[in-house]
Write an enzyme that holds these catalytic residues in place. Structure first.
Site, short mmCIF file in Angstrom:
data_model
loop_
_atom_site.label_atom_id
_atom_site.label_comp_id
_atom_site.label_asym_id
_atom_site.label_seq_id
_atom_site.Cartn_x
_atom_site.Cartn_y
_atom_site.Cartn_z
N GLU A 15 -26.82 20.92 -5.70
CA GLU A 15 -25.83 21.24 -6.73
C GLU A 15 -24.64 20.27 -6.74
OE1 GLU A 15 -27.30 23.45 -4.87
OE2 GLU A 15 -28.20 24.97 -6.18
N PHE A 41 -24.37 29.62 -7.46
CA PHE A 41 -24.43 28.31 -6.82
C PHE A 41 -23.29 27.39 -7.25
CE2 PHE A 41 -29.11 29.48 -6.85
CZ PHE A 41 -29.04 30.05 -5.58
N ASP A 73 -32.78 40.03 -6.91
CA ASP A 73 -32.41 39.03 -5.91
C ASP A 73 -31.29 39.53 -5.01
OD1 ASP A 73 -34.27 37.18 -6.61
OD2 ASP A 73 -32.94 35.97 -7.86
N HIS A 77 -27.29 36.78 -4.40
CA HIS A 77 -27.42 35.99 -5.62
C HIS A 77 -26.61 36.57 -6.79
CE1 HIS A 77 -30.54 34.01 -3.42
NE2 HIS A 77 -30.93 33.29 -4.45
N ARG A 123 -28.62 36.54 -17.49
CA ARG A 123 -30.06 36.46 -17.30
C ARG A 123 -30.77 37.34 -18.33
NH1 ARG A 123 -33.72 40.10 -13.33
NH2 ARG A 123 -35.71 39.06 -13.67
#
Length: 276
Positions: A15, A41, A73, A77, A123
């Site tokens: 990243e 991230f 997750d 996450h 998402r």
């Protein structure tokens, strides 16, 4: 590999380097580059985002899976503090669109402005909200706008939300309006863009006289006090998430239209009891 004619670079799972390369492309010129990963991230690429902000490079950082709604997750996450952290970074513009139309409007902001932008996308699938395109594009450009107004000229309560939670505010408004509670819904995709507006516009969207306010965002409530004030309440997540289907996590943590409506009733009652 070995194919150099395309538009996409395969950065791999790195990243910080990805953000740095994006900055390099932006500084070089000839491109308006973006890179993309999960919002969680952004921690790994914080240094490159900070450099983009320092340099005011025309870099765009696209983050998906932006809340506890990503589901199974689990808490490792599921971003909690990340929106607040990015908002705290000087020179960075954060936009969290509520639907496809606000996302298109956010891209229009990216293309037409200089400096770095971070975009936080869900998402889960989101409904298209019922608002004219010109209202959405102008409102997103200004950071916040009235998506659905109260049944009369002055709202009793203001519901403000970002991203995937705007739909909950819209649904809660329908319930409250049926109960005779005049309710305004404000979509607030970008604090930075809204803060840059004249005071008159900000007061038009959030009238100072209306102290009954509820914010809804599936993330840390840190910072929302500036908008909900001393009489309002911020619905958020001030703890780590949980591993379960996204819809289940959202429901268990209070992200339902019913819960939003109840908080609005409670806040309005307190304001009225206090003589405000």
């Amino acid at each position: 590999p070995h194919e150099y004619g395309g538009r996409n670079l395969h950065f791999g799972v790195r990243e910080h380097a990805m953000g740095a390369i994006t900055n390099g492309l932006a500084i070089h010129g000839g491109f308006i580059p973006y890179c993309a990963t999960f919002l969680i991230f952004s921690d790994y690429m914080r240094a490159s985002i900070r450099l983009a902000s320092l340099m005011q490079s025309h870099s765009t950082f696209i983050f998906t899976h932006d809340s506890i709604g990503l589901g199974e997750d689990g808490p490792t996450h599921q971003p909690i503090e990340h929106l607040a952290s990015l908002r705290a970074m000087p020179g960075l513009r954060l936009i969290r669109p509520a639907d496809a139309n606000e996302t298109a409007a956010a891209w229009a902001v990216v293309i037409s402005t200089s400096g770095p932008t971070a975009m936080a996308l869900s998402r889960q699938n989101l409904p298209i909200l019922d608002a004219p395109h010109d209202v959405v594009f102008e409102g997103t450009k200004r950071g916040a706008y009235v998506l659905a107004d109260a049944g009369n000229s002055q709202p009793d309560v203001i519901l403000m939300a970002t991203g995937s939670e705007v739909q909950l505010a819209v649904a809660a408004r329908a319930t409250l309006e049926d109960e005779g509670i005049a309710t305004r819904v404000v979509s607030m995709p970008s604090w930075e863009l809204f803060a840059a507006q004249p005071q008159a516009y900000r007061d038009e969207i959030l009238p100072p006289a209306v102290r009954a306010r509820v914010s809804v965002e599936a993330a840390s409530t840190f910072g929302w006090e500036r908008y909900v004030g001393d009489a309002g309440v911020a619905i958020g997540v001030d703890h780590f998430g949980a591993s379960a289907p996204g819809g289940t996590v959202m429901e268990k943590f209070g992200f339902t239209a019913e819960n939003v409506a109840q908080h609005a009733r409670d806040v309005l009652a307190r304001c009225r009891e206090g003589g405000h």
